[in-house]
Design an enzyme around this catalytic site. Structure first.
Site, PDB file in Angstrom:
ATOM      1  N   GLY A  30       0.781  -1.190   0.065  1.00 49.57           N
ATOM      2  CA  GLY A  30      -0.159   0.126   0.229  1.00 49.57           C
ATOM      3  C   GLY A  30       0.769   1.287  -0.136  1.00 49.57           C
ATOM      4  N   ASP A  31       2.132   1.107  -0.316  1.00 49.23           N
ATOM      5  CA  ASP A  31       3.094   2.320  -0.094  1.00 49.23           C
ATOM      6  C   ASP A  31       4.307   2.176  -1.096  1.00 49.23           C
ATOM      7  OD1 ASP A  31       4.524   4.689   0.629  1.00 49.23           O
ATOM      8  OD2 ASP A  31       3.307   5.021   2.510  1.00 49.23           O
ATOM      9  N   ASP A  32       5.379   2.499  -0.652  1.00 46.19           N
ATOM     10  CA  ASP A  32       6.626   2.397  -1.600  1.00 46.19           C
ATOM     11  C   ASP A  32       6.900   1.088  -1.501  1.00 46.19           C
ATOM     12  OD1 ASP A  32       6.456   5.217  -1.960  1.00 46.19           O
ATOM     13  OD2 ASP A  32       8.051   5.364  -0.679  1.00 46.19           O
TER      14      ASP A  32
END
Ligand SMILES: *[C@@H]1O[C@H](CO)[C@@H](O)[C@H](O)[C@H]1NC(C)=O
Ligand SMILES: *[C@@H]1O[C@H](CO)[C@@H](O)[C@H](O)[C@H]1NC(C)=O
Ligand SMILES: *[C@@H]1O[C@H](CO)[C@@H](O)[C@H](O)[C@H]1NC(C)=O
Length: 447
Positions: A252-254
């Site tokens: 859900g992010d990098d």
């Protein structure tokens, strides 16, 4: 291997000039071997010898602590392997020790308890000054290694499951008291190998080596829903000689973000991340594929990323920092990247991320220089690139070559946007901004 050669050939075809060069790179299979010595451990114990029960309900904290206590104090020559047989082993967070292998069999799951009320707290990292998301301390990582060396986490693709949902909801409802736990953290450690393990549903960042050296992460799978907050895949932080390869990450992010501390705390601690290699990594996420930042106050240098395949991305390649960070980001090379469905192909910016408190130094300007981005091929990329330096600290020696980023409906997409940057560009489609095309030959002497 074959698949990689196909897309690489596509990328190469966009410029006949480099076809031989970039296709030969694919053939030559470089690996992380040599960074950490591989060891075979003769002494083996099983979690079941310590009362471990893999029924998914029994709490196994005592079994893990006793098994690891035994490894730590019995000190068998060559270290000890802790075997986790098939089954679901629920446990609270636990600490690893030196010279151990945590081996997850096929079908073994180490699962984090949902009892967040008893979760241990530890001091903030000195290079952050406080928890990353809340002031004060932070929750201990689910699996934690501190001041350890010669640790291997491996097996037959068993799973480490953080059951992060409960933490993501606390974040969404703003009821978190302290910063959420990472799934795995190594702090002040060296000679670490993580391979052939699946990481699932981390409460926060997945794998966080901080103040470490000689870390190899390969053949791992990291999974978290695309809406799970801050579930970065791998964040090498103030660490050196970190090698990441042959892995699939969808979070859900990098996917991978190289960091080195936060504003005045990171500047004071002064510990850079350097000599970081990332190769043959693929995945998708709503933020960055390959990132440096945004916490880079100790500096980041000698980062090399190649053969990166991204599908559904916020930003393919993202170098991010901010005023107040200080820190020098230099000698960053990213090559052979294939991306489909991205908001932005390439972004280098000096206005990203928040501050730990109001005491950050507004005069602590970050520096970004010597960046090489080459052989990038993209489809359905809304905006090719954005490179926005700081007025009083322009980005320098930013060199782009052989980049072809198609828009959502064909070759056209939103043009590049740049300011306060110098460097050069050759064979970049769409043509980047004037700042780069007026070209600095020096850029390409080592292409
Ligand atoms: C695990 O390590 C942390 C950080 O060093 C420490 O605070 C904690 O007490 C340790 N827990 C156990 C059970 O040893
Ligand atoms: C585990 O997964 C990795 C990465 O997907 C794969 O390369 C490897 O062959 C698998 N290993 C086993 C023992 O299944
Ligand atoms: C730049 O980084 C690469 C690794 O990506 C390293 O091999 C090289 O020596 C570095 N160059 C300088 C001038 O430090």
């Amino acid at each position: 291997m074959v698949r990689r050669c196909v897309w690489e050939t596509l990328a190469c075809l966009s410029t006949a000039l480099v076809i031989l060069k970039c296709c030969s790179v694919a053939a030559d299979e470089v690996t992380c071997s040599g960074i950490v010595p591989m060891v075979y451990r003769n002494d083996k114990i099983s979690i079941t010898d310590f009362g471990g029960v893999g029924d998914g309900r029994t709490l196994n904290t005592k079994a893990f602590n006793e098994a690891i206590y035994r490894i730590k104090h019995l000190k068998r020559r060559g270290g000890t392997l802790l075997y986790i047989p098939p089954g679901v082993y629920l446990t609270e967070s636990f600490n690893l020790t030196s010279r151990m292998t945590l081996y997850l069999a096929n079908g073994a799951v180490i699962k984090a308890t949902q009892n967040t009320a008893n979760w241990p707290l530890v001091a903030p990292l000195p290079s952050y000054g406080r928890g990353r998301e809340r002031p004060g301390g932070r929750y201990l990582s689910f699996i934690h290694g501190e001041g350890v060396h010669d640790v291997i986490i491996t097996g037959e693709n068993g799973t480490i499951d953080g059951q992060g949902g409960i933490w993501w909801n606390m974040w969404r409802q703003r009821t978190l008291q302290y910063t959420r736990p990472n799934l795995i953290e190594f702090k002040d450690s060296r000679n670490i190998i993580i391979s052939n393990v699946i990481f699932k549903n981390s409460p926060f960042w997945n794998i966080h080596p901080v103040y470490c050296s000689n870390v190899v992460i390969r053949h791992v799978t990291i999974l978290a829903p695309s809406d799970s907050p801050n579930t970065d895949g791998i964040d090498p932080d103030s660490s050196s000689h970190v090698c990441i390869e042959d892995s699939y990450i969808s979070t859900g992010d990098d996917l991978v973000a190289v960091k080195s501390g936060w504003d005045e705390y990171g500047i004071a601690y002064g510990r850079p991340s350097h000599d970081i290699t990332i190769r043959r990594v693929s995945g998708s996420c709503p933020f960055a594929g390959i990132a440096v930042g945004s916490e880079t106050s100790g500096g980041v240098y000698n980062v090399f990323a190649e053969h990166i395949t991204l599908n559904h991305m916020g930003v393919g390649i993202h170098l991010k920092t901010n005023i107040g960070r200080g820190g020098i980001i230099r000698n960053i090379t990213v090559s052979n990247v294939y991306m489909v469905n991205a908001r932005k192909g390439i972004k280098i910016a000096g206005d990203v991320g928040d501050h730990p408190d109001e005491n950050y130094n507004r005069n602590a300007l970050p520096v970004i220089k010597h960046v090489r981005i080459t052989n990038v091929w993209g489809k359905k990329v809304q905006q090719a690139g954005l490179i926005m330096g700081l007025k009083n600290s322009p980005f320098t020696d930013i060199c782009l070559s052989n980049i072809n980023l198609h828009g959502p409906t064909g070759p056209r997409n939103v043009p590049w946007k740049c300011s306060d940057v110098s460097g050069g560009a050759i064979q970049v489609i769409p043509s980047p901004c004037f700042e780069l095309t007026r070209s600095n030959r020096k850029c390409f002497t080592h292409f």
